[in-house]
Design a protein around this motif. Structure first.
Motif, PDB file in Angstrom:
ATOM      1  N   ALA A  92      -1.760   8.268  -1.725  1.00 18.78           N
ATOM      2  CA  ALA A  92      -2.851   8.369  -2.637  1.00 18.78           C
ATOM      3  C   ALA A  92      -3.134   7.435  -3.646  1.00 18.78           C
ATOM      4  O   ALA A  92      -4.206   7.210  -4.146  1.00 18.78           O
ATOM      5  CB  ALA A  92      -2.526   9.880  -3.419  1.00 18.78           C
ATOM      6  N   GLU A  93      -2.046   6.613  -3.947  1.00 15.88           N
ATOM      7  CA  GLU A  93      -2.267   5.511  -4.888  1.00 15.88           C
ATOM      8  C   GLU A  93      -2.710   4.257  -4.248  1.00 15.88           C
ATOM      9  O   GLU A  93      -3.609   3.591  -4.920  1.00 15.88           O
ATOM     10  CB  GLU A  93      -0.791   5.277  -5.526  1.00 15.88           C
ATOM     11  CG  GLU A  93      -0.272   6.678  -6.376  1.00 15.88           C
ATOM     12  CD  GLU A  93      -1.146   6.895  -7.671  1.00 15.88           C
ATOM     13  OE1 GLU A  93      -1.823   5.580  -8.103  1.00 15.88           O
ATOM     14  OE2 GLU A  93      -1.143   7.805  -8.088  1.00 15.88           O
ATOM     15  N   ASP A  94      -2.028   3.749  -3.321  1.00 19.93           N
ATOM     16  CA  ASP A  94      -2.312   2.553  -2.555  1.00 19.93           C
ATOM     17  C   ASP A  94      -3.186   2.523  -1.384  1.00 19.93           C
ATOM     18  O   ASP A  94      -3.643   1.324  -1.128  1.00 19.93           O
ATOM     19  CB  ASP A  94      -0.877   1.819  -2.186  1.00 19.93           C
ATOM     20  CG  ASP A  94       0.136   1.633  -3.413  1.00 19.93           C
ATOM     21  OD1 ASP A  94      -0.410   1.545  -4.338  1.00 19.93           O
ATOM     22  OD2 ASP A  94       1.313   1.623  -3.026  1.00 19.93           O
ATOM     23  N   GLY A  95      -3.397   3.632  -0.805  1.00 19.58           N
ATOM     24  CA  GLY A  95      -4.327   3.778   0.275  1.00 19.58           C
ATOM     25  C   GLY A  95      -5.657   4.764  -0.235  1.00 19.58           C
ATOM     26  O   GLY A  95      -6.074   4.608  -0.979  1.00 19.58           O
ATOM     27  N   ILE A  96      -6.001   5.509   0.800  1.00 16.60           N
ATOM     28  CA  ILE A  96      -7.159   6.137   0.599  1.00 16.60           C
ATOM     29  C   ILE A  96      -6.893   7.741   0.639  1.00 16.60           C
ATOM     30  O   ILE A  96      -7.583   8.503   0.861  1.00 16.60           O
ATOM     31  CB  ILE A  96      -8.104   6.044   1.717  1.00 16.60           C
ATOM     32  CG1 ILE A  96      -7.897   6.242   3.151  1.00 16.60           C
ATOM     33  CG2 ILE A  96      -8.610   4.268   1.401  1.00 16.60           C
ATOM     34  CD1 ILE A  96      -9.061   6.274   4.065  1.00 16.60           C
ATOM     35  N   GLY A  97      -5.477   8.243   0.236  1.00 13.08           N
ATOM     36  CA  GLY A  97      -5.049   9.540   0.449  1.00 13.08           C
ATOM     37  C   GLY A  97      -5.894  10.466  -0.694  1.00 13.08           C
ATOM     38  O   GLY A  97      -6.077  11.618  -0.280  1.00 13.08           O
ATOM     39  N   ALA A  98      -6.504   9.805  -1.613  1.00 16.07           N
ATOM     40  CA  ALA A  98      -7.221  10.622  -2.628  1.00 16.07           C
ATOM     41  C   ALA A  98      -8.722  10.593  -2.258  1.00 16.07           C
ATOM     42  O   ALA A  98      -9.474  11.174  -2.979  1.00 16.07           O
ATOM     43  CB  ALA A  98      -6.956   9.862  -3.946  1.00 16.07           C
ATOM     44  N   TRP A  99      -9.300  10.159  -1.290  1.00 19.93           N
ATOM     45  CA  TRP A  99     -10.575  10.095  -0.982  1.00 19.93           C
ATOM     46  C   TRP A  99     -11.052  11.191  -0.524  1.00 19.93           C
ATOM     47  O   TRP A  99     -10.444  11.861   0.274  1.00 19.93           O
ATOM     48  CB  TRP A  99     -10.914   8.818   0.065  1.00 19.93           C
ATOM     49  CG  TRP A  99     -10.850   7.292  -0.463  1.00 19.93           C
ATOM     50  CD1 TRP A  99      -9.992   6.968  -1.602  1.00 19.93           C
ATOM     51  CD2 TRP A  99     -11.412   6.326   0.076  1.00 19.93           C
ATOM     52  NE1 TRP A  99     -10.338   5.668  -1.433  1.00 19.93           N
ATOM     53  CE2 TRP A  99     -11.231   5.238  -0.581  1.00 19.93           C
ATOM     54  CE3 TRP A  99     -12.437   6.272   1.090  1.00 19.93           C
ATOM     55  CZ2 TRP A  99     -11.714   3.771  -0.384  1.00 19.93           C
ATOM     56  CZ3 TRP A  99     -12.796   4.817   1.530  1.00 19.93           C
ATOM     57  CH2 TRP A  99     -12.704   3.836   0.501  1.00 19.93           C
ATOM     58  N   SER A 100     -12.151  11.523  -0.754  1.00 21.73           N
ATOM     59  CA  SER A 100     -12.949  12.662  -0.168  1.00 21.73           C
ATOM     60  C   SER A 100     -13.686  12.286   0.992  1.00 21.73           C
ATOM     61  O   SER A 100     -13.636  10.972   1.310  1.00 21.73           O
ATOM     62  CB  SER A 100     -14.080  13.427  -0.981  1.00 21.73           C
ATOM     63  OG  SER A 100     -15.115  12.304  -1.435  1.00 21.73           O
ATOM     64  N   THR A 101     -14.310  13.340   1.725  1.00 19.56           N
ATOM     65  CA  THR A 101     -14.922  12.857   2.900  1.00 19.56           C
ATOM     66  C   THR A 101     -16.222  12.023   2.551  1.00 19.56           C
ATOM     67  O   THR A 101     -16.469  11.072   3.105  1.00 19.56           O
ATOM     68  CB  THR A 101     -15.616  14.081   3.809  1.00 19.56           C
ATOM     69  OG1 THR A 101     -14.400  14.974   4.282  1.00 19.56           O
ATOM     70  CG2 THR A 101     -16.278  13.871   4.851  1.00 19.56           C
ATOM     71  N   GLY A 102     -16.857  12.554   1.179  1.00 18.04           N
ATOM     72  CA  GLY A 102     -17.860  11.675   0.916  1.00 18.04           C
ATOM     73  C   GLY A 102     -17.525  10.283   0.449  1.00 18.04           C
ATOM     74  O   GLY A 102     -18.477   9.084   0.518  1.00 18.04           O
ATOM     75  N   ASP A 103     -16.355  10.007   0.016  1.00 15.09           N
ATOM     76  CA  ASP A 103     -15.930   8.703  -0.392  1.00 15.09           C
ATOM     77  C   ASP A 103     -16.021   7.799   1.022  1.00 15.09           C
ATOM     78  O   ASP A 103     -16.348   6.745   0.891  1.00 15.09           O
ATOM     79  CB  ASP A 103     -14.641   8.599  -1.392  1.00 15.09           C
ATOM     80  CG  ASP A 103     -14.564   9.152  -2.317  1.00 15.09           C
ATOM     81  OD1 ASP A 103     -15.733   9.149  -3.033  1.00 15.09           O
ATOM     82  OD2 ASP A 103     -13.370   9.770  -2.905  1.00 15.09           O
ATOM     83  N   LEU A 104     -15.362   8.397   2.148  1.00 12.39           N
ATOM     84  CA  LEU A 104     -15.370   7.686   3.467  1.00 12.39           C
ATOM     85  C   LEU A 104     -16.649   7.468   3.814  1.00 12.39           C
ATOM     86  O   LEU A 104     -17.104   6.365   4.224  1.00 12.39           O
ATOM     87  CB  LEU A 104     -14.596   8.310   4.313  1.00 12.39           C
ATOM     88  CG  LEU A 104     -14.126   7.654   5.398  1.00 12.39           C
ATOM     89  CD1 LEU A 104     -13.460   6.474   5.203  1.00 12.39           C
ATOM     90  CD2 LEU A 104     -13.465   8.329   6.241  1.00 12.39           C
TER      91      LEU A 104
END
Length: 301
Positions: A92-104
């Motif tokens: 969640a901090e260094d990768g994309i773990g906190a991204w939503s589907t919309g973010d991707l």
């Protein structure tokens, strides 16, 4: 004299305003984001291999389950500078773990980051822009099942003017489009599926097609071979004939599955990882890719 200075100042301000508008990141609309479906991780696994995520985002020598550790770190050395591949793991901090589907979806279809910055097209969103939103939702669901890898990667090392990220807005205006490369309205289902895989998630044209001076894809020579993006050598012409010789559709499909050519040579170079990804796809998808390559207009070497 004062009047001329005022005119120049006004023209400069107008120019800056036009530049600001033309270079604004243009993400998906709120309605497009709201319309993204719920992803399915099982379907997303196939999208993951078709998209070749591990070929860039896993360690260069990764094998087996290590191919699912997407901590980034590879450095792509190009004429425009050195691009460091980011961490896209579930951290969640260094990768994309906190991204939503919309973010991707914004990243892959529009080249826009969650914080509203342009991505450099070393990330092949010019191909991913042709993907189906449902496939991106499925990919997001699958990525969420993969391990988190700690460690944020360094930024790119680019010289002027390529380090002016805002200027990528002009590049996207000129070269980013969701339209298919070939117009194949009456294509058989297998050819249509192959077109989607090759032109979209498979992003084959990113390596196999030559580029213009601005790094744009030369669609007039689609899949006709190109200088290697890194180092010396050339990427093969994969249109009918030429580097593929008299390969049949079955030969191409078998090569993507096994890594062996019709004359019993084996895959090498950067294509090794691509072939390993293709081997993870259903057989009908490899056959579809072969069917599409058979109808691509031939380009001479």
């Amino acid at each position: 004299m004062r009047r001329e200075i005022v005119k120049l100042a006004v023209l400069a301000l107008v120019g800056l305003a036009v530049f600001y508008v033309l270079t604004m990141p243009r993400g998906l609309s709120d309605d497009e984001i709201a319309g993204l479906p719920e992803g399915d991780a099982t379907r997303g696994e196939a999208v993951f291999w078709a998209g070749g995520c591990s070929s860039c985002h896993a360690a260069a020598d990764a094998e087996g389950e290590d191919r699912l550790l997407l901590g980034g770190g590879r450095v792509l050395k190009t004429d425009f500078g050195d691009f460091t591949v980011p961490n896209i793991s579930n951290d969640a901090e260094d990768g994309i773990g906190a991204w939503s589907t919309g973010d991707l979806a914004n990243a892959m279809m529009r080249g826009v980051s969650p914080d509203g910055r342009h991505y450099y097209p070393s990330f092949p969103y010019t191909s991913y822009a042709r993907m189906k939103p449902g496939d991106i939702a499925d990919l997001r669901a699958y990525l969420a099942t993969l391990p988190a890898v700690a460690g944020r990667q360094a930024g790119h090392a680019l010289g002027f003017p390529f380090n002016i990220r805002r200027g990528l807005g002009l590049w996207q205006w000129a070269f980013l489009s969701p339209d298919p490369v070939l117009d194949l309205p009456d294509a058989e289902p297998a050819v249509a599926r192959g077109q989607y895989l090759v032109e979209g998630p498979g992003h084959c044209g990113e390596c196999h097609t030559p580029r213009g001076f601005a790094g744009d894809t030369d669609y007039a020579r689609w899949l006709g071979g190109a200088p290697a993006a890194e180092g010396d050598g050339n990427v093969p012409n994969i249109t009918p004939g030429d580097d593929l010789g008299d390969w049949s559709a079955g030969d191409i499909a078998y090569y993507l599955e096994s890594g062996f050519t019709p004359d019993y040579d084996s895959v090498g170079g950067a294509m090794v990882e691509v072939q390993e990804n293709m081997a993870m796809l259903p057989a009908e998808d490899r056959e579809a890719i072969a069917a599409y390559l058979g109808v691509v207009p031939a380009v001479g070497n």
